[in-house]
Design a protein around this motif. Structure first.
Motif, PDB file in Angstrom:
ATOM      1  N   GLU A 130      32.525 -19.811  12.164  1.00 44.43           N
ATOM      2  CA  GLU A 130      33.684 -18.853  12.487  1.00 44.43           C
ATOM      3  C   GLU A 130      34.714 -18.768  11.382  1.00 44.43           C
ATOM      4  O   GLU A 130      35.164 -17.617  11.040  1.00 44.43           O
ATOM      5  N   GLU A 131      34.980 -20.065  10.615  1.00 47.44           N
ATOM      6  CA  GLU A 131      36.050 -19.656   9.777  1.00 47.44           C
ATOM      7  C   GLU A 131      35.423 -20.134   8.259  1.00 47.44           C
ATOM      8  O   GLU A 131      34.238 -20.481   8.276  1.00 47.44           O
ATOM      9  N   PRO A 132      35.742 -19.342   7.339  1.00 44.56           N
ATOM     10  CA  PRO A 132      35.188 -19.551   5.779  1.00 44.56           C
ATOM     11  C   PRO A 132      34.884 -21.034   5.499  1.00 44.56           C
ATOM     12  O   PRO A 132      33.769 -21.088   5.021  1.00 44.56           O
ATOM     13  N   ASP A 133      35.890 -21.995   5.670  1.00 48.17           N
ATOM     14  CA  ASP A 133      35.366 -23.248   5.322  1.00 48.17           C
ATOM     15  C   ASP A 133      34.244 -23.845   6.153  1.00 48.17           C
ATOM     16  O   ASP A 133      33.217 -24.542   5.803  1.00 48.17           O
ATOM     17  N   GLU A 134      34.140 -23.586   7.493  1.00 42.77           N
ATOM     18  CA  GLU A 134      33.051 -24.086   8.260  1.00 42.77           C
ATOM     19  C   GLU A 134      31.913 -23.383   7.869  1.00 42.77           C
ATOM     20  O   GLU A 134      30.768 -24.042   8.112  1.00 42.77           O
ATOM     21  N   LYS A 135      31.806 -22.032   7.730  1.00 44.19           N
ATOM     22  CA  LYS A 135      30.590 -21.399   7.186  1.00 44.19           C
ATOM     23  C   LYS A 135      30.169 -21.873   5.923  1.00 44.19           C
ATOM     24  O   LYS A 135      28.898 -22.151   6.103  1.00 44.19           O
ATOM     25  N   ALA A 136      31.000 -22.439   5.084  1.00 45.23           N
ATOM     26  CA  ALA A 136      30.501 -22.513   3.758  1.00 45.23           C
ATOM     27  C   ALA A 136      29.834 -24.173   4.013  1.00 45.23           C
ATOM     28  O   ALA A 136      28.675 -24.295   3.549  1.00 45.23           O
ATOM     29  N   GLU A 137      30.294 -24.938   4.872  1.00 47.10           N
ATOM     30  CA  GLU A 137      29.947 -26.244   5.068  1.00 47.10           C
ATOM     31  C   GLU A 137      28.399 -25.918   5.873  1.00 47.10           C
ATOM     32  O   GLU A 137      27.224 -26.578   5.638  1.00 47.10           O
ATOM     33  N   MET A 138      28.371 -25.360   6.918  1.00 49.10           N
ATOM     34  CA  MET A 138      27.307 -25.227   7.819  1.00 49.10           C
ATOM     35  C   MET A 138      26.174 -24.489   6.793  1.00 49.10           C
ATOM     36  O   MET A 138      24.998 -24.929   7.118  1.00 49.10           O
ATOM     37  N   PHE A 139      26.383 -23.451   6.272  1.00 46.26           N
ATOM     38  CA  PHE A 139      25.291 -22.822   5.598  1.00 46.26           C
ATOM     39  C   PHE A 139      24.882 -23.709   4.350  1.00 46.26           C
ATOM     40  O   PHE A 139      23.630 -23.343   4.043  1.00 46.26           O
ATOM     41  N   GLY A 140      25.684 -24.274   3.621  1.00 43.74           N
ATOM     42  CA  GLY A 140      25.165 -25.291   2.577  1.00 43.74           C
ATOM     43  C   GLY A 140      24.185 -26.243   3.279  1.00 43.74           C
ATOM     44  O   GLY A 140      23.156 -26.496   2.728  1.00 43.74           O
ATOM     45  N   LEU A 141      24.521 -26.756   4.342  1.00 42.88           N
ATOM     46  CA  LEU A 141      24.005 -27.846   4.841  1.00 42.88           C
ATOM     47  C   LEU A 141      22.795 -27.334   5.240  1.00 42.88           C
ATOM     48  O   LEU A 141      21.500 -27.816   5.200  1.00 42.88           O
ATOM     49  N   GLN A 142      22.603 -26.062   6.118  1.00 44.98           N
ATOM     50  CA  GLN A 142      21.240 -25.362   6.619  1.00 44.98           C
ATOM     51  C   GLN A 142      20.460 -25.168   5.384  1.00 44.98           C
ATOM     52  O   GLN A 142      19.213 -25.443   5.541  1.00 44.98           O
ATOM     53  N   ALA A 143      21.117 -24.649   4.172  1.00 45.57           N
ATOM     54  CA  ALA A 143      20.128 -24.572   3.115  1.00 45.57           C
ATOM     55  C   ALA A 143      19.470 -25.754   2.476  1.00 45.57           C
ATOM     56  O   ALA A 143      18.212 -25.725   2.213  1.00 45.57           O
ATOM     57  N   ALA A 144      20.486 -26.734   2.568  1.00 43.01           N
ATOM     58  CA  ALA A 144      19.922 -28.159   2.013  1.00 43.01           C
ATOM     59  C   ALA A 144      18.668 -28.643   2.855  1.00 43.01           C
ATOM     60  O   ALA A 144      17.760 -29.059   2.492  1.00 43.01           O
ATOM     61  N   ILE A 145      18.988 -28.330   4.327  1.00 37.70           N
ATOM     62  CA  ILE A 145      18.038 -29.005   5.047  1.00 37.70           C
ATOM     63  C   ILE A 145      16.474 -28.192   4.916  1.00 37.70           C
ATOM     64  O   ILE A 145      15.293 -28.641   4.778  1.00 37.70           O
ATOM     65  N   VAL A 146      16.598 -26.805   4.902  1.00 41.15           N
ATOM     66  CA  VAL A 146      15.561 -25.969   4.783  1.00 41.15           C
ATOM     67  C   VAL A 146      14.765 -26.190   3.432  1.00 41.15           C
ATOM     68  O   VAL A 146      13.562 -26.257   3.529  1.00 41.15           O
ATOM     69  N   ASP A 147      15.378 -26.298   2.323  1.00 36.61           N
ATOM     70  CA  ASP A 147      15.018 -26.597   1.033  1.00 36.61           C
ATOM     71  C   ASP A 147      14.290 -27.891   0.993  1.00 36.61           C
ATOM     72  O   ASP A 147      13.231 -27.957   0.499  1.00 36.61           O
ATOM     73  N   GLY A 148      15.043 -28.939   1.637  1.00 36.69           N
ATOM     74  CA  GLY A 148      14.318 -30.111   1.739  1.00 36.69           C
ATOM     75  C   GLY A 148      13.223 -30.349   2.562  1.00 36.69           C
ATOM     76  O   GLY A 148      11.914 -30.811   2.104  1.00 36.69           O
ATOM     77  N   TRP A 149      13.059 -29.658   3.454  1.00 35.54           N
ATOM     78  CA  TRP A 149      11.736 -29.573   4.293  1.00 35.54           C
ATOM     79  C   TRP A 149      10.735 -28.772   3.324  1.00 35.54           C
ATOM     80  O   TRP A 149       9.398 -29.278   3.294  1.00 35.54           O
ATOM     81  N   ARG A 150      11.013 -27.588   2.833  1.00 38.56           N
ATOM     82  CA  ARG A 150       9.976 -26.965   1.995  1.00 38.56           C
ATOM     83  C   ARG A 150       9.478 -27.503   1.091  1.00 38.56           C
ATOM     84  O   ARG A 150       8.217 -27.774   0.653  1.00 38.56           O
ATOM     85  N   ALA A 151      10.408 -28.419   0.197  1.00 44.15           N
ATOM     86  CA  ALA A 151      10.065 -29.294  -0.913  1.00 44.15           C
ATOM     87  C   ALA A 151       8.933 -30.242  -0.231  1.00 44.15           C
ATOM     88  O   ALA A 151       7.897 -30.817  -1.075  1.00 44.15           O
ATOM     89  N   GLU A 152       9.436 -31.038   0.862  1.00 43.87           N
ATOM     90  CA  GLU A 152       8.377 -31.942   1.615  1.00 43.87           C
ATOM     91  C   GLU A 152       7.312 -31.279   1.951  1.00 43.87           C
ATOM     92  O   GLU A 152       6.204 -32.070   1.838  1.00 43.87           O
ATOM     93  N   LYS A 153       7.022 -30.074   2.191  1.00 45.32           N
ATOM     94  CA  LYS A 153       5.711 -29.439   2.469  1.00 45.32           C
ATOM     95  C   LYS A 153       4.951 -28.769   1.533  1.00 45.32           C
ATOM     96  O   LYS A 153       3.949 -28.341   1.698  1.00 45.32           O
ATOM     97  N   GLY A 154       5.569 -29.133   0.299  1.00 48.60           N
ATOM     98  CA  GLY A 154       4.837 -28.485  -0.925  1.00 48.60           C
ATOM     99  C   GLY A 154       5.025 -26.695  -0.688  1.00 48.60           C
ATOM    100  O   GLY A 154       4.163 -26.049  -1.454  1.00 48.60           O
ATOM    101  N   LEU A 155       6.026 -26.408  -0.371  1.00 42.50           N
ATOM    102  CA  LEU A 155       6.073 -24.787   0.073  1.00 42.50           C
ATOM    103  C   LEU A 155       6.593 -24.361  -1.317  1.00 42.50           C
ATOM    104  O   LEU A 155       7.585 -24.724  -1.659  1.00 42.50           O
ATOM    105  N   THR A 156       6.034 -23.107  -1.926  1.00 37.03           N
ATOM    106  CA  THR A 156       6.877 -22.668  -3.062  1.00 37.03           C
ATOM    107  C   THR A 156       7.379 -21.309  -2.924  1.00 37.03           C
ATOM    108  O   THR A 156       7.453 -20.672  -1.810  1.00 37.03           O
ATOM    109  N   GLY A 157       8.188 -20.879  -3.873  1.00 38.39           N
ATOM    110  CA  GLY A 157       8.814 -19.643  -3.735  1.00 38.39           C
ATOM    111  C   GLY A 157      10.206 -19.930  -3.125  1.00 38.39           C
ATOM    112  O   GLY A 157      10.455 -20.902  -2.977  1.00 38.39           O
ATOM    113  N   PRO A 158      10.932 -18.788  -3.191  1.00 44.38           N
ATOM    114  CA  PRO A 158      12.323 -18.874  -2.830  1.00 44.38           C
ATOM    115  C   PRO A 158      12.679 -19.212  -1.389  1.00 44.38           C
ATOM    116  O   PRO A 158      11.775 -18.691  -0.755  1.00 44.38           O
TER     117      PRO A 158
END
Length: 165
Positions: A130-158
């Motif tokens: 809801e707030e800009p700082d909350e959004k930055a934290e949540m979306f940053g964490l979301q991206a890190a988790i998705v990126d980590g999972w994709r890397a673990e699975k060997g998925l390529t591309g953006p």
């Protein structure tokens, strides 16, 4: 980790990937391994009903989260994570497909559903945008988790760009 994925949408989705990314996200957030989560995949009509009933907003949405035991990630490394029922995540593949196509990274419906699953997990764990700082934290964490999972699975591309609002 007990995670149930129930596809009631009539649309074929990669249920295994949804289960796997949810398990990865919960492990990464250090949620107790005996905790429970339910993921339900519904069509646009069912999602619209939920959206109106719970948010008083018209039209279908991409993801909704319904927390149960209000579990939170442990604050300290040595802290024992609590065990319990996380709640339900409801996903709508038709909305996910449209969002994936309209995203700057133009990704598939299944990639969008994976992103939305992580988004839903974070909401169940008390994160918000809801707030800009909350959004930055949540979306940053979301991206890190998705990126980590994709890397673990060997998925390529953006990785999918966040399309949830």
């Amino acid at each position: 980790m007990s995670i149930d994925v129930n596809n009631e949408s009539g649309t074929e989705v990669d249920e295994h990937a949804i289960l796997d990314v949810a398990r990865y996200a919960l492990a990464r957030m250090r949620i107790h391994p005996l905790s429970e989560l339910s993921v339900i995949v519904v069509d646009e009509a069912a999602m619209e009903q939920l959206h109106i009933q719970w948010m008083d907003l018209p039209g279908p949405t991409d993801v909704m989260s319904f927390p149960m035991d209000e579990l939170r990630p442990p604050v300290k490394d040595a802290e024992e994570p609590p065990q319990g029922l996380l709640g339900d995540i409801v996903l709508c593949p038709e909305v996910a497909k449209t969002q994936g196509e309209q995203s700057p990274t133009q990704h598939s419906m299944d990639e969008e559903l994976q992103l939305l699953t992580v988004h839903g997990v974070l909401h169940l764990l008390g994160y918000d945008h809801e707030e800009p700082d909350e959004k930055a934290e949540m979306f940053g964490l979301q991206a890190a988790i998705v990126d980590g999972w994709r890397a673990e699975k060997g998925l390529t591309g953006p990785s999918p760009a966040p399309t949830v609002s």
